[in-house]
Design a protein around this motif. Sequence first.
Motif, PDB file in Angstrom:
ATOM      1  N   TYR A 211       0.829  -1.200   0.000  1.00 48.56           N
ATOM      2  CA  TYR A 211       0.000   0.000   0.000  1.00 48.56           C
ATOM      3  C   TYR A 211       0.863   1.249   0.000  1.00 48.56           C
ATOM      4  O   TYR A 211       1.942   1.267   0.582  1.00 48.56           O
ATOM      5  CB  TYR A 211      -0.893   0.033   1.248  1.00 48.56           C
ATOM      6  CG  TYR A 211      -2.016  -0.967   1.172  1.00 48.56           C
ATOM      7  CD1 TYR A 211      -3.281  -0.577   0.792  1.00 48.56           C
ATOM      8  CD2 TYR A 211      -1.791  -2.302   1.458  1.00 48.56           C
ATOM      9  CE1 TYR A 211      -4.315  -1.490   0.704  1.00 48.56           C
ATOM     10  CE2 TYR A 211      -2.815  -3.235   1.372  1.00 48.56           C
ATOM     11  CZ  TYR A 211      -4.070  -2.816   0.986  1.00 48.56           C
ATOM     12  OH  TYR A 211      -5.077  -3.728   0.888  1.00 48.56           O
TER      13      TYR A 211
ATOM     14  N   GLU B  76      -2.875  -2.538   4.607  1.00 49.21           N
ATOM     15  CA  GLU B  76      -3.752  -1.377   4.708  1.00 49.21           C
ATOM     16  C   GLU B  76      -3.821  -0.893   6.158  1.00 49.21           C
ATOM     17  O   GLU B  76      -3.818   0.311   6.410  1.00 49.21           O
ATOM     18  CB  GLU B  76      -5.152  -1.740   4.202  1.00 49.21           C
ATOM     19  CG  GLU B  76      -6.098  -0.567   4.181  1.00 49.21           C
ATOM     20  CD  GLU B  76      -7.454  -0.902   3.586  1.00 49.21           C
ATOM     21  OE1 GLU B  76      -8.151   0.044   3.179  1.00 49.21           O
ATOM     22  OE2 GLU B  76      -7.820  -2.089   3.529  1.00 49.21           O
TER      23      GLU B  76
ATOM     24  N   PRO C 122      -5.064   5.303   2.325  1.00 50.55           N
ATOM     25  CA  PRO C 122      -4.220   4.229   1.808  1.00 50.55           C
ATOM     26  C   PRO C 122      -4.700   3.816   0.415  1.00 50.55           C
ATOM     27  O   PRO C 122      -5.883   3.944   0.096  1.00 50.55           O
ATOM     28  CB  PRO C 122      -4.412   3.094   2.810  1.00 50.55           C
ATOM     29  CG  PRO C 122      -5.681   3.384   3.513  1.00 50.55           C
ATOM     30  CD  PRO C 122      -5.924   4.858   3.404  1.00 50.55           C
TER      31      PRO C 122
ATOM     32  N   GLN D 128      -4.140   0.562  -2.317  1.00 55.53           N
ATOM     33  CA  GLN D 128      -3.522  -0.717  -2.672  1.00 55.53           C
ATOM     34  C   GLN D 128      -2.874  -0.574  -4.042  1.00 55.53           C
ATOM     35  O   GLN D 128      -3.452  -0.025  -4.973  1.00 55.53           O
ATOM     36  CB  GLN D 128      -4.555  -1.826  -2.693  1.00 55.53           C
ATOM     37  CG  GLN D 128      -3.926  -3.188  -2.910  1.00 55.53           C
ATOM     38  CD  GLN D 128      -4.917  -4.319  -2.768  1.00 55.53           C
ATOM     39  OE1 GLN D 128      -6.129  -4.119  -2.819  1.00 55.53           O
ATOM     40  NE2 GLN D 128      -4.400  -5.511  -2.584  1.00 55.53           N
TER      41      GLN D 128
END
Length: 78
Positions: free
Chosen positions: A2, A31, A49, A51
């Motif tokens: 992340y 995360e 955050p 991904q």
Amino acid sequence: MYAIVYKADGFPVCRQIPGVTPDPVVTWSSEDAAKTFISAKGGEGEYQPLQLTDDAMDGLARARGCPVESITFDPYPG
């Protein structure tokens, strides 16, 4: 993996390393780790955050104005 990005424009949190261009994107292993970092800095209103998927990488490249192939990473803690 992340990254943490600004909610407003998707620009990632980076680390400045002398002689490295563009600056490496700082990454977190989960995360939850990224959210904990954001919370510790009081940044819930400004950061989120993200991904790191193929689509997300394309977005990071657009936000930074560089080719996706030039993006490097620096894991946190480093």
